[in-house]
Write an enzyme that holds these catalytic residues in place. Structure first.
Site, PDB file in Angstrom:
ATOM      1  N   TYR A  34      51.363  54.044  47.188  1.00 10.58           N
ATOM      2  CA  TYR A  34      52.251  53.015  47.741  1.00 10.58           C
ATOM      3  C   TYR A  34      53.663  53.243  47.182  1.00 10.58           C
ATOM      4  O   TYR A  34      54.163  52.472  46.368  1.00 10.58           O
ATOM      5  CB  TYR A  34      51.761  51.612  47.386  1.00 10.58           C
ATOM      6  CG  TYR A  34      50.406  51.260  47.949  1.00 10.58           C
ATOM      7  CD1 TYR A  34      50.063  51.614  49.255  1.00 10.58           C
ATOM      8  CD2 TYR A  34      49.465  50.582  47.187  1.00 10.58           C
ATOM      9  CE1 TYR A  34      48.822  51.303  49.780  1.00 10.58           C
ATOM     10  CE2 TYR A  34      48.220  50.264  47.701  1.00 10.58           C
ATOM     11  CZ  TYR A  34      47.903  50.635  48.992  1.00 10.58           C
ATOM     12  OH  TYR A  34      46.662  50.328  49.517  1.00 10.58           O
TER      13      TYR A  34
ATOM     14  N   GLY B 114      50.167  33.993  41.356  1.00  8.25           N
ATOM     15  CA  GLY B 114      49.350  33.724  40.181  1.00  8.25           C
ATOM     16  C   GLY B 114      49.353  34.888  39.212  1.00  8.25           C
ATOM     17  O   GLY B 114      49.496  34.710  37.995  1.00  8.25           O
ATOM     18  N   TRP B 115      49.214  36.105  39.751  1.00  8.30           N
ATOM     19  CA  TRP B 115      49.286  37.303  38.898  1.00  8.30           C
ATOM     20  C   TRP B 115      50.613  37.342  38.141  1.00  8.30           C
ATOM     21  O   TRP B 115      50.648  37.627  36.931  1.00  8.30           O
ATOM     22  CB  TRP B 115      49.162  38.574  39.734  1.00  8.30           C
ATOM     23  CG  TRP B 115      47.856  38.924  40.366  1.00  8.30           C
ATOM     24  CD1 TRP B 115      47.654  39.271  41.679  1.00  8.30           C
ATOM     25  CD2 TRP B 115      46.563  39.042  39.739  1.00  8.30           C
ATOM     26  NE1 TRP B 115      46.337  39.577  41.907  1.00  8.30           N
ATOM     27  CE2 TRP B 115      45.639  39.450  40.729  1.00  8.30           C
ATOM     28  CE3 TRP B 115      46.112  38.830  38.450  1.00  8.30           C
ATOM     29  CZ2 TRP B 115      44.293  39.658  40.476  1.00  8.30           C
ATOM     30  CZ3 TRP B 115      44.759  39.027  38.179  1.00  8.30           C
ATOM     31  CH2 TRP B 115      43.869  39.438  39.180  1.00  8.30           C
TER      32      TRP B 115
ATOM     33  N   ASP C 168      51.472  41.545  41.916  1.00  6.54           N
ATOM     34  CA  ASP C 168      50.233  41.842  41.184  1.00  6.54           C
ATOM     35  C   ASP C 168      50.493  42.783  40.001  1.00  6.54           C
ATOM     36  O   ASP C 168      49.909  42.638  38.917  1.00  6.54           O
ATOM     37  CB  ASP C 168      49.202  42.543  42.083  1.00  6.54           C
ATOM     38  CG  ASP C 168      49.149  42.029  43.504  1.00  6.54           C
ATOM     39  OD1 ASP C 168      50.157  41.490  43.999  1.00  6.54           O
ATOM     40  OD2 ASP C 168      48.099  42.202  44.138  1.00  6.54           O
TER      41      ASP C 168
ATOM     42  N   TYR D   2      40.324  46.850  37.480  1.00  4.54           N
ATOM     43  CA  TYR D   2      41.039  45.739  36.854  1.00  4.54           C
ATOM     44  C   TYR D   2      40.269  44.437  36.933  1.00  4.54           C
ATOM     45  O   TYR D   2      40.469  43.533  36.104  1.00  4.54           O
ATOM     46  CB  TYR D   2      42.421  45.573  37.480  1.00  4.54           C
ATOM     47  CG  TYR D   2      42.416  45.000  38.879  1.00  4.54           C
ATOM     48  CD1 TYR D   2      42.462  43.630  39.087  1.00  4.54           C
ATOM     49  CD2 TYR D   2      42.378  45.828  39.997  1.00  4.54           C
ATOM     50  CE1 TYR D   2      42.467  43.106  40.369  1.00  4.54           C
ATOM     51  CE2 TYR D   2      42.377  45.314  41.278  1.00  4.54           C
ATOM     52  CZ  TYR D   2      42.420  43.945  41.461  1.00  4.54           C
ATOM     53  OH  TYR D   2      42.400  43.421  42.734  1.00  4.54           O
TER      54      TYR D   2
ATOM     55  N   HIS E 155      53.837  50.386  42.603  1.00  4.13           N
ATOM     56  CA  HIS E 155      52.531  49.759  42.479  1.00  4.13           C
ATOM     57  C   HIS E 155      51.440  50.824  42.337  1.00  4.13           C
ATOM     58  O   HIS E 155      50.570  50.721  41.472  1.00  4.13           O
ATOM     59  CB  HIS E 155      52.240  48.860  43.673  1.00  4.13           C
ATOM     60  CG  HIS E 155      51.046  47.980  43.464  1.00  4.13           C
ATOM     61  ND1 HIS E 155      51.008  46.998  42.504  1.00  4.13           N
ATOM     62  CD2 HIS E 155      49.827  47.956  44.058  1.00  4.13           C
ATOM     63  CE1 HIS E 155      49.824  46.393  42.514  1.00  4.13           C
ATOM     64  NE2 HIS E 155      49.093  46.962  43.458  1.00  4.13           N
ATOM     65  N   LYS E 156      51.524  51.839  43.166  1.00  2.19           N
ATOM     66  CA  LYS E 156      50.609  52.970  43.082  1.00  2.19           C
ATOM     67  C   LYS E 156      51.306  54.203  43.642  1.00  2.19           C
ATOM     68  O   LYS E 156      52.264  54.085  44.417  1.00  2.19           O
ATOM     69  CB  LYS E 156      49.321  52.731  43.896  1.00  2.19           C
ATOM     70  CG  LYS E 156      48.485  51.544  43.452  1.00  2.19           C
ATOM     71  CD  LYS E 156      47.243  51.370  44.336  1.00  2.19           C
ATOM     72  CE  LYS E 156      46.455  50.125  43.946  1.00  2.19           C
ATOM     73  NZ  LYS E 156      45.243  49.942  44.791  1.00  2.19           N
TER      74      LYS E 156
END
Length: 640
Positions: free
Chosen positions: A154, A234-235, A161, A56, A150-151
């Site tokens: 995870y 921020g993401w 993010d 990414y 997320h994954k």
């Protein structure tokens, strides 16, 4: 001391030394891209010495380069983007080093670049590759409430993010391929993330949330991680503004996301460091030992807020926050390179939760990760921030103005890859060769709103337009039942111009457009398009289409070398006057009628093929010419 000061003054005057704060955002973006294309020539190697992989990080950089390409029309940037992705994508659309079975939301990020490449080039391999990532989202594991994990490694976790990694692609794909139902799901992702991560006391968002409460970093009551990491927020902010761009105007989720963005911007502004304008690694701990100003988070906040203001999602007052943040980037994080580019200092290399070795989300953990120079995530975010701030600096030029593009006389349709009927040829949202997307972007850069008119012009329908463009009126070759200009239409347009409207007539050469009937309108302004065709360029003999603009031209103030092929010439009488002539032929003309003005040329001209830098040699300044014309149109519209 006086000698040193005199030497410094000489160096500044000579341009050998300049401070970052003295540069414009546009120049900053160019200099950062210079570094990118030097240190990552072929494809992004995050860790030198390790094999390149689908990451990414590269997608963030290429997003920044994409905005720079749109802002400049420099084809070298597009070539860099395409070359970078072609390193991974084969002709069948397979993506090297990508495995759906990993169910990693980060892997979705780069697929937005695949969509850009598909839209611009039409090459099927990019569509086939993008389809793989859309399929991942169909099968991606979710929390019980429907949020994307997320994954796979995870489980039951949503991280801030992930909203940037997945949702902008999801929204853009849904818009392009007419999956309107997907916007309900996209809305759900952002809403769930805010509900589970927003702190009621500060308004800040915790980095992650574990629905199972099994992770050691997760609060046993709320499931939240312990701290407010700058880049994570921020993401999330970038994900909001990028996804919102594709939401249907009347979809209820659009208002929900705009409300979330406004809460986000409010708290981001509150935690901005007053002295530097930047933001800290841990947002609410400015004075805590070891905390530091962080470049990527600062760049992301600047980008999200500046874009949010430009798109109308946020009040204009937030632009002060973005401007102060951008100045902070210039003063805190930019460093000149020997090759004339910028280095970006001050980006934390990574931060996560769980894994092996285990990351506990503590304050000490977030401060333990390395801070490096030219981290791709920071560099990409800075390119985006610089690109948006360069746009912000010119927004006042055309603020309050609307340019309306005709879709009545030019009314071409085609079936897209899904079988749906869509408009084509000289339309704002088309990125391929025949579209006006880059010209529309130039208008938008200057603060002008773009709109369309799909019916015959009337006093009522033109009342919303300050600038009205008619390009390439149809023949039966393009449209079975073309709409021709009537006397009533011509009266409406003439009266609108006389009252202060600014009209752009962009004909075509004989055989490619309806000319005779269209002259019913143009002759009201002393302009007759001839049924001929000049500049018949053979192959790549671009010199056959060259037009040289003399200095002092009232419309093209900067562009000198133009390219235009296969156009009709003009015959003029008062009030029209020639703008550019070649031998005895009038190539372009203007007219002042009442309070309004007219610009005319015998070609649609400013379509993407001749603005995007992919085809034309760099010696031709068509992108600059389009910018010059936009500035002239704005000036004429504002003078009424």
């Amino acid at each position: 001391m006086k000698v040193k000061q005199a030497l410094l003054a000489t160096l500044i005057t000579a341009g050998v030394y300049t401070s970052a704060a003295a540069q414009t955002p546009a120049e900053d973006a160019r200099k950062m891209a210079l570094t990118v294309m030097d240190i990552w020539k072929d494809s992004l190697v995050v860790n030198p010495g390790h094999p390149v992989k689908w990451s990414y990080d590269q997608g963030v950089v290429l997003e920044g380069i994409t905005l720079l390409w749109k802002n400049t029309g420099n084809g070298e940037y597009f070539k860099y983007i395409q070359k970078s992705m072609d390193h991974y994508v084969d002709k069948e659309g397979n993506v090297r080093w990508y495995k759906e079975s990993e169910y990693n939301i980060d892997h979705i990020k780069n697929a937005r670049i695949l969509l850009t490449l598909y839209k611009v080039t039409g090459q099927e391999k990019y569509k086939l590759a993008a389809d793989k990532f859309r399929n991942q989202l169909r099968n991606h594991p979710r929390t019980k409430e429907g949020g994307f994990w997320h994954k796979q490694r995870y489980p039951w976790q949503m991280w801030l993010d992930g909203l940037y990694m997945g949702e902008p692609f999801y929204a853009e794909y849904a818009d392009l391929f007419h999956e309107t139902g997907a916007f309900n799901d996209i809305t759900r992702q952002f809403v769930l993330m805010e509900v589970h991560s927003r702190d009621s006391k500060t308004g800040l968002l915790y980095h992650g949330y574990d629905e199972s409460r099994e992770q050691r970093w997760a609060d046993k009551t709320t499931g939240r991680s312990p701290h407010f990491w700058g880049r994570a927020m921020g993401w999330y902010g970038m994900g909001l503004v990028d996804a919102l761009e594709y939401f249907p105007a009347k979809h209820p989720g659009r208002d929900s996301l705009i409300a979330i963005l406004n809460r986000f911007a409010s708290v981001v502004a509150k935690y901005q460091d007053k002295k530097s304008g930047a933001w800290f690694q841990i947002l609410d701990s400015a004075s805590a030992k070891g905390n530091y100003l962080e470049a990527s988070a600062t760049s992301m906040f600047v980008y999200a807020i500046a874009k949010g203001v430009r798109k109308g999602y946020l009040p204009a007052s937030y632009l002060n926050t973005a401007a102060k943040g951008y100045k902070g980037i210039q003063e805190q994080f930019l460093e000149a390179t020997p090759k004339g580019g910028w280095n970006l200092k001050g980006t934390v290399s990574v931060a996560g939760l769980g894994g092996d070795p285990y990351r506990d989300g503590s304050y000490a953990y977030y401060l333990s990760e390395k801070v490096i120079v030219n981290d791709a995530k920071g560099v990409g975010a800075f390119l985006l921030a610089a690109g948006e701030m360069s746009i912000a600096n010119s927004q006042a030029n055309g603020k309050g103005l609307t340019v309306v593009l005709d879709q009545h006389y030019n009314n071409e349709w085609k079936k897209d890859i899904t079988g749906a009927q869509v408009r084509t040829h000289y339309v704002w949202n088309e990125l391929s060769n025949g579209g006006y997307s880059l010209w529309g972007h130039i208008f938008n850069k200057q603060g002008v709103k773009t709109d369309t008119l799909s019916a015959a012009p009337t006093a009522s329908s033109l009342s919303k337009a300050n600038i009205y463009i008619i390009a390439d009126p149809d023949t039966e070759k393009e449209t079975a039942a073309p709409n021709h200009v009537t006397d009533k239409d011509a009266d409406a347009v003439y009266n609108w111009v006389k009252a202060g409207g600014v009209l752009v007539l962009m004909q075509n050469d004989s055989g490619n457009a309806e000319i005779k009937g269209f002259n019913r309108l143009s002759q009201r302004f002393g302009i007759t398009f001839n049924e001929n065709s000049i500049h018949r360029v053979k192959g790549s003999n671009y010199e056959e289409g060259k037009v040289t603009v003399p200095a002092g031209n009232k419309v093209f103030s900067k562009a000198r070398s133009l390219y235009i092929k296969e156009l009709s010439t003009l015959d003029l009488k008062a009030p029209a006057t020639p703008l550019i002539t070649e031998n005895k032929d009038v190539i372009m003309a203007t007219a002042q009628v009442g309070k309004g003005a007219v610009f005319a040329v015998g070609d649609p001209w400013f379509y993407n093929e001749y603005l995007d830098g992919r085809k034309l040699p760099a010696t031709y300044e068509n992108y600059q010419a389009a910018s010059d014309l936009v500035n002239w149109l704005i000036k004429e519209a504002k003078s009424k």
